[in-house]
Design a protein around this motif. Sequence first.
Motif, PDB file in Angstrom:
ATOM      1  N   UNK A   1       0.835  -1.215   0.000  1.00 33.94           N
ATOM      2  CA  UNK A   1       0.000   0.000   0.000  1.00 33.94           C
ATOM      3  C   UNK A   1       0.863   1.256   0.000  1.00 33.94           C
ATOM      4  N   UNK A   2       1.865   1.268   0.876  1.00 32.08           N
ATOM      5  CA  UNK A   2       2.753   2.434   0.980  1.00 32.08           C
ATOM      6  C   UNK A   2       3.479   2.653  -0.349  1.00 32.08           C
ATOM      7  N   UNK A   3       4.010   1.563  -0.931  1.00 35.26           N
ATOM      8  CA  UNK A   3       4.762   1.675  -2.185  1.00 35.26           C
ATOM      9  C   UNK A   3       3.876   2.039  -3.373  1.00 35.26           C
ATOM     10  N   UNK A   4       2.595   1.681  -3.294  1.00 36.23           N
ATOM     11  CA  UNK A   4       1.657   2.054  -4.352  1.00 36.23           C
ATOM     12  C   UNK A   4       1.523   3.582  -4.386  1.00 36.23           C
ATOM     13  N   UNK A   5       1.465   4.190  -3.210  1.00 39.17           N
ATOM     14  CA  UNK A   5       1.324   5.643  -3.101  1.00 39.17           C
ATOM     15  C   UNK A   5       2.657   6.379  -3.217  1.00 39.17           C
ATOM     16  N   UNK A   6       3.742   5.715  -2.839  1.00 41.74           N
ATOM     17  CA  UNK A   6       5.065   6.334  -2.883  1.00 41.74           C
ATOM     18  C   UNK A   6       6.102   5.277  -3.259  1.00 41.74           C
ATOM     19  N   UNK A   7       6.340   5.101  -4.577  1.00 43.92           N
ATOM     20  CA  UNK A   7       7.291   4.083  -5.033  1.00 43.92           C
ATOM     21  C   UNK A   7       8.712   4.294  -4.493  1.00 43.92           C
ATOM     22  N   UNK A   8       9.006   5.495  -4.032  1.00 42.90           N
ATOM     23  CA  UNK A   8      10.339   5.809  -3.494  1.00 42.90           C
ATOM     24  C   UNK A   8      10.455   5.519  -1.996  1.00 42.90           C
ATOM     25  N   UNK A   9       9.393   5.008  -1.373  1.00 45.47           N
ATOM     26  CA  UNK A   9       9.397   4.752   0.077  1.00 45.47           C
ATOM     27  C   UNK A   9      10.559   3.846   0.457  1.00 45.47           C
ATOM     28  N   UNK A  10      11.216   4.190   1.538  1.00 49.39           N
ATOM     29  CA  UNK A  10      12.341   3.398   2.039  1.00 49.39           C
ATOM     30  C   UNK A  10      11.843   2.609   3.259  1.00 49.39           C
ATOM     31  N   UNK A  11      11.748   1.287   3.083  1.00 44.23           N
ATOM     32  CA  UNK A  11      11.161   0.433   4.113  1.00 44.23           C
ATOM     33  C   UNK A  11      12.129  -0.680   4.479  1.00 44.23           C
ATOM     34  N   UNK A  12      12.306  -0.860   5.776  1.00 42.55           N
ATOM     35  CA  UNK A  12      13.163  -1.913   6.310  1.00 42.55           C
ATOM     36  C   UNK A  12      12.278  -2.889   7.084  1.00 42.55           C
TER      37      UNK A  12
ATOM     38  N   UNK B   1      10.389  -4.629   0.349  1.00 40.40           N
ATOM     39  CA  UNK B   1      11.124  -3.686   1.182  1.00 40.40           C
ATOM     40  C   UNK B   1      12.543  -3.581   0.632  1.00 40.40           C
ATOM     41  N   UNK B   2      13.257  -2.535   1.009  1.00 34.12           N
ATOM     42  CA  UNK B   2      14.617  -2.334   0.522  1.00 34.12           C
ATOM     43  C   UNK B   2      15.610  -3.284   1.203  1.00 34.12           C
ATOM     44  N   UNK B   3      15.309  -3.732   2.407  1.00 35.15           N
ATOM     45  CA  UNK B   3      16.197  -4.622   3.153  1.00 35.15           C
ATOM     46  C   UNK B   3      15.375  -5.221   4.298  1.00 35.15           C
TER      47      UNK B   3
END
Length: 112
Positions: free
Chosen positions: A68-79, A90-92
């Motif tokens: 959901x977060x990435x759908x709204x913000x493809x640049x989201x940085x999620x661990x 997630x990025x890592x």
Amino acid sequence: MNQTVLVCDDAIFMRTMISDILSQAGFEVVGEAESGLQAVEKYRMLKPDLVTMDIVMPDMGGIEAVREICKNDPEAKILMCSAMGQQVGAKDFVVKPFQPSRVLEAVQRVLA
């Protein structure tokens, strides 16, 4: 200005542990979420530089929340911080229980 973090985990002791590790390293913890639904809502409100996300949470799981977060913000940085070692968009990820140094290494990689 310090980089901002949203800490998402259904267990308060895990949120506290992650928040403490990041705060001591100079990050600003701007919010916490105990469910996937809260994580998505708080991300939209707070626009943090980084999100730490558990996989197993009530309402909406962490994997769905990441989508959901990435759908709204493809640049989201999620661990992802979970007992189950999965990266899932997630990025890592960091596997619980974790060492503070491993959390900070992963955070640096995600933000780089």
